[in-house]
Structure formats: C-alpha cells, structure tokens
Design an enzyme around this catalytic site. Sequence first.
Site, PDB file in Angstrom:
ATOM      1  N   PRO A 113       0.833  -1.205   0.000  1.00 16.53           N
ATOM      2  CA  PRO A 113       0.000   0.000   0.000  1.00 16.53           C
ATOM      3  C   PRO A 113       0.869   1.257   0.000  1.00 16.53           C
ATOM      4  O   PRO A 113       1.837   1.348   0.759  1.00 16.53           O
ATOM      5  CB  PRO A 113      -0.792  -0.128   1.303  1.00 16.53           C
ATOM      6  CG  PRO A 113      -0.806  -1.594   1.581  1.00 16.53           C
ATOM      7  CD  PRO A 113       0.521  -2.105   1.109  1.00 16.53           C
ATOM      8  N   GLU A 114       0.526   2.199  -0.866  1.00 15.52           N
ATOM      9  CA  GLU A 114       1.280   3.451  -0.972  1.00 15.52           C
ATOM     10  C   GLU A 114       0.391   4.606  -0.504  1.00 15.52           C
ATOM     11  O   GLU A 114      -0.670   4.378   0.076  1.00 15.52           O
ATOM     12  CB  GLU A 114       1.767   3.625  -2.414  1.00 15.52           C
ATOM     13  CG  GLU A 114       2.663   2.465  -2.865  1.00 15.52           C
ATOM     14  CD  GLU A 114       3.095   2.552  -4.323  1.00 15.52           C
ATOM     15  OE1 GLU A 114       3.235   3.667  -4.849  1.00 15.52           O
ATOM     16  OE2 GLU A 114       3.296   1.495  -4.942  1.00 15.52           O
TER      17      GLU A 114
END
Length: 226
Positions: A2-3
């Site tokens: 996840p960014e």
Amino acid sequence: MPELPEVETIRKDLEKLIVGHKVLGIETNSPKQVQPSLEVVKKAIVGAKINKVQRRAKILQLHFSNGAIVIIHLKLTGRLLVRKKGEKPDDWQHITVSLSGGKELRFADARKFGWFRLLKDEKELEKILSEFGPEPLADLDFSDFFKILSSSSQPVKLILMDQKKIAGVGNIYANEALFLAGLSPFRPANKINSAKAKKLYQSLEKVLKLGLKYRGASDQYYLDAQ
C-alpha cells in the site's frame, strides 16, 4: 505494498468508522507484530478512546484520549479492517482490537512484516516522521522536486521511491508517473532537464490524485477498511 493513496484511503475510512470508540481489549496470535509487547500496548490503550487517525507517508497514527500514540505500518501485505464483533475471521488476521459499539479493528497480514507499535510520546513520533521527505500533494513543490532529482545520479525511479527524499511513493505510482511523463525508470535523475522534470512532477500528482479518487490501485492484497 500500500502506498500513499491506499494508506490515505484507509485513514479516511478509519476516521469515519472508529474515532470516538473506546478500546475494550487487544489480542494477537503474532506477538512480534505488537510492539514493544502485547502487555505494554494493552495497558496503554485499553479503556482509552480513539481521538483521531492521522497519516504521514505510509504510516498510520492512532491518537488516544489518554495521550497514547500507536503507529501502524502495513508493509507489503497488511490490511486494517473494521468488522462487527462476531463476524467470521478474516484471512491472515493476527491482531484484533475490540472496540465499543460492537466493533473490531483487525490487522490482517499474510507475510507478517507489518507492525502495530506503541510510542513513548509525541517526541518519538516527531523523530520518526522527521526521517521522511516532503509529500506530493502536500509540501513538495516543483522547485524542491527538481532539486531532489538534480542532486543524484541514481535512476529516477529509485529517487521517487526513496522515502527520505519523497514520502509515500512506491513501485506502482512511480511506474505510472514515469510512464505518463515518457521517462525511463533507469534514467539518471540528474540527467532530467527542467521541462521533463516538470512533466514528471505533474504526472506524479495526477496519478496520486487518481489513486485517491479510485480508493487505491494495489490489488493483490490491498483492501480498504471495509
């Protein structure tokens, strides 16, 4: 992993779903992911209310009514999920925080790289967050962006993903921005002229905004809070 858009999507969800709820308990089947220990975290947060949920880079912060602060990093495969008490367990569920109102905050993580960490105080939080560079869409202007690129001969993709230089960008959005800007990921960052750098800066902002609009782009493990 996840960014920025994925973690911000989760933060917004958690803000709506768990702020104001009291912690009734916490349990885990993966003690190493609860730091410094389950006993210490339990003593610090059980009985306190969740006051706010914040994010910096890829790190989520839970702030409690008694001053306690927990930071959470999802790493490669972490998920933060809000469920009703009694719902069937989620895949790879390793940490369960019981909340008032019949809710549970669940930390599920296939690879067990993520962590749920109690901090000593605000100073420790400030020290950790100070290690990150500026964020796109927040405090990274083009002038600073161009200086960051110009200061290194490393491949531009590595610069985009270096959290000490630019916070929140990982493999997915670096690739998308470079493709949109028409730049090779292997090009030395300091060989990019101002015009191309401007195009990359704008492309990075565009793909991050699209990631936020569509609530994330990761699809192998990523889920939002619901």
